[in-house]
Design a protein around this motif. Structure first.
Motif, PDB file in Angstrom:
ATOM      1  N   ALA A   1      -5.261   3.409  -3.359  1.00 29.02           N
ATOM      2  CA  ALA A   1      -3.889   3.223  -3.830  1.00 29.02           C
ATOM      3  C   ALA A   1      -3.841   2.333  -5.064  1.00 29.02           C
ATOM      4  CB  ALA A   1      -3.028   2.625  -2.712  1.00 29.02           C
TER       5      ALA A   1
ATOM      6  N   GLU B   1       0.874   4.113  -2.849  1.00 28.38           N
ATOM      7  CA  GLU B   1       0.482   5.482  -2.524  1.00 28.38           C
ATOM      8  C   GLU B   1       1.564   6.477  -2.951  1.00 28.38           C
ATOM      9  OE1 GLU B   1      -2.426   4.787   1.368  1.00 28.38           O
ATOM     10  OE2 GLU B   1      -0.273   5.115   1.651  1.00 28.38           O
TER      11      GLU B   1
ATOM     12  N   SER C   1      -8.676   2.831   1.752  1.00 27.15           N
ATOM     13  CA  SER C   1      -7.404   3.496   1.431  1.00 27.15           C
ATOM     14  C   SER C   1      -6.546   2.615   0.530  1.00 27.15           C
ATOM     15  CB  SER C   1      -6.655   3.854   2.711  1.00 27.15           C
ATOM     16  OG  SER C   1      -6.197   2.699   3.397  1.00 27.15           O
TER      17      SER C   1
ATOM     18  N   GLN D   1       0.821  -1.213   0.000  1.00 23.96           N
ATOM     19  CA  GLN D   1       0.000   0.000   0.000  1.00 23.96           C
ATOM     20  C   GLN D   1       0.857   1.266   0.000  1.00 23.96           C
ATOM     21  OE1 GLN D   1      -2.737   0.320   3.273  1.00 23.96           O
ATOM     22  NE2 GLN D   1      -3.454   2.352   2.684  1.00 23.96           N
ATOM     23  N   GLU D   2       1.856   1.332   0.869  1.00 35.19           N
ATOM     24  CA  GLU D   2       2.674   2.544   0.954  1.00 35.19           C
ATOM     25  C   GLU D   2       3.399   2.827  -0.354  1.00 35.19           C
ATOM     26  OE1 GLU D   2       5.278   2.400   4.279  1.00 35.19           O
ATOM     27  OE2 GLU D   2       3.671   2.291   5.767  1.00 35.19           O
TER      28      GLU D   2
ATOM     29  N   LYS E   1       1.412   6.696  -6.854  1.00 34.56           N
ATOM     30  CA  LYS E   1       0.274   7.578  -7.168  1.00 34.56           C
ATOM     31  C   LYS E   1      -0.479   7.259  -8.457  1.00 34.56           C
ATOM     32  CE  LYS E   1       1.731  11.793  -4.723  1.00 34.56           C
ATOM     33  NZ  LYS E   1       2.898  11.205  -4.028  1.00 34.56           N
TER      34      LYS E   1
ATOM     35  N   GLU F   1      -9.643   9.277  -6.008  1.00 31.79           N
ATOM     36  CA  GLU F   1      -9.044   8.244  -6.861  1.00 31.79           C
ATOM     37  C   GLU F   1     -10.065   7.224  -7.356  1.00 31.79           C
ATOM     38  OE1 GLU F   1      -5.864   9.643  -3.972  1.00 31.79           O
ATOM     39  OE2 GLU F   1      -8.002   9.127  -3.919  1.00 31.79           O
TER      40      GLU F   1
END
Length: 410
Positions: free
Chosen positions: A135, A75, A131, A71-72, A78, A182
């Motif tokens: 992503a 993110e 979230s 996920q990070e 983008k 998004e």
């Protein structure tokens, strides 16, 4: 996204799902399947190798359990998993779990569900789930759901609680969906739960249909979970509560006989994890789905003879092997110089023989998985095309008789 049905025959819905993708330029014929991936990649195949297959589905399936740990990174990137993974121009559908990798049960609460990544259990609230979707940036995705009611002897109270939780999760996801930039072009699929209790299935379907969802996911019908006739009856009665113009995707069903049964009950879409499972067993799909026999077979049948069908030998049986495949690890294939399936036009069958794939398997060469995955995906996609053609030509019964030939011991 819109489902345009051209005809309904014996419960089977034939049509095209149009308006897919952010620009609405993609379409998918139904009944059909999604393209199965693990961490956004078709197992064993590079993108270039994958593209040697014809008639690939327009929709690629990814799953939260394989992407949650990334996920990070997503993110920070983008631009979503499609570009991150270097996928072709395809529509992305994001499911909660990977149906080819069963998850341990007993890790859900009123507010959370759990998925299992390579590092262990990951607990998700609706906010965390959404979230991750932001992503991933899918074109469509299933809402968070409590799907742990497929085990045998699940109580009515537990099933009712799963339906209530799933509806609550859907409501929360819908609120967050509207607030997430998004996902402004994405469609959310509501999940229908209810285990094997018809009353709860119908309640789940009716309540989910009241929400502004783009389609429906029928969960808890996994191949190992319930009797095929019970599954078909539940799906048929549940589908009657769902709007005709929205697609229905069933999770956990992949065997050809079970696919046909579900299509007759009103299902439009399936996952395609089954070819991967067959490949992992070192097996090749070999069942016949051609209604009109080849000339040699036709002559035999006219003479009152039937083509020889090899029975699986005792040492050919492997765990979870189905009657629709052959085990190429078996020593009988070490001097079998025929293609995996006569008449198959996939790269593996055009260039290689059973004996060579057997050699690759017994020597643990990675190329074995590549060749088997190419063949098994090509065979599975051909099966779906033949199924649609049979519905179009009003020959569904002939198609069923052909596909189920080996299972009937002929």
């Amino acid at each position: 996204m819109k489902l345009e049905l051209s005809r309904v025959v014996q419960g089977c819905r034939l049509g095209v799902l149009t308006g897919l993708g952010k620009l609405g330029q993609h379409s998918l014929e139904v009944p059909g399947c999604l393209l199965y991936t693990r961490c956004a990649t078709v197992p064993h195949l590079t993108q270039d190798t994958l593209l040697t297959l014809s008639d690939l589905p327009a929709v690629t399936q990814v799953s939260v359990d394989s992407l949650a740990e990334h996920q990070e990174v997503l993110e920070e990137f983008k631009e979503g998993v499609r570009k991150f993974a270097g996928l072709r121009d395809t529509v992305i559908f994001c499911s909660l779990h990977d149906s080819a990798s069963p998850s341990p049960a007993g890790h859900v609460t009123n507010k959370t569900v759990s998925v299992w990544g390579s590092g262990g259990r990951i607990e998700l609230t609706a906010a965390r789930f959404m979230s991750i979707q932001a992503a991933v940036q899918p074109d469509c995705y299933q809402s968070m759901a409590d799907g742990e009611t497929w085990q045998a002897n699940t109580s009515r109270k537990r099933v009712r609680k799963a339906v209530d939780r799933t509806l609550a999760h859907l409501d929360e996801c819908l609120v967050l969906h509207q607030k997430t930039q998004e996902l402004k072009h994405a469609e959310i699929f509501g999940v229908v739960e209810g285990g094997d209790i018809l009353e709860e299935r119908l309640r789940s379907a009716r309540e989910t249909a009241k929400r502004p969802v783009g389609g429906f996911v029928l969960d808890g019908f996994h191949s190992s979970a319930m009797d095929q006739d019970v599954r078909a009856q539940l799906i048929q009665e549940t589908s009657a509560e769902l709007p005709q113009e929205k697609p229905r995707l069933v999770l956990g069903v992949g065997r050809p006989d079970e696919v046909i049964s579900c299509v007759e009950a009103g299902v439009d879409l399936f996952e395609s994890f089954f070819p991967f499972q067959v490949t992992e067993r070192g097996c090749a799909l070999s069942f016949n789905y051609t209604i009109d026999p080849d000339p040699e077979t036709a002559v035999l049948e006219c003479n009152g003879e039937t083509p020889e069908v090899k029975k699986p030998s005792a040492n050919e049986d492997v765990e979870n092997m189905t009657p629709f495949e052959i085990n190429l690890k078996d020593k009988r294939y070490r001097d079998d110089f025929r293609p995996l399936v006569e008449g198959c036009v996939c790269y593996c069958c055009q260039k290689h023989m059973r004996a060579y794939v057997h050699h690759l398997l017994v020597t643990n060469e990675l190329l074995a998985g590549v060749l088997l995955m190419l063949h098994n995906m090509a065979h599975y996609l051909g099966f779906f095309k033949a199924l649609r053609d049979a519905i179009t030509s009003d020959r569904l019964q002939d198609f069923k008789n052909t596909v189920l030939h080996r299972r009937q011991g002929d």
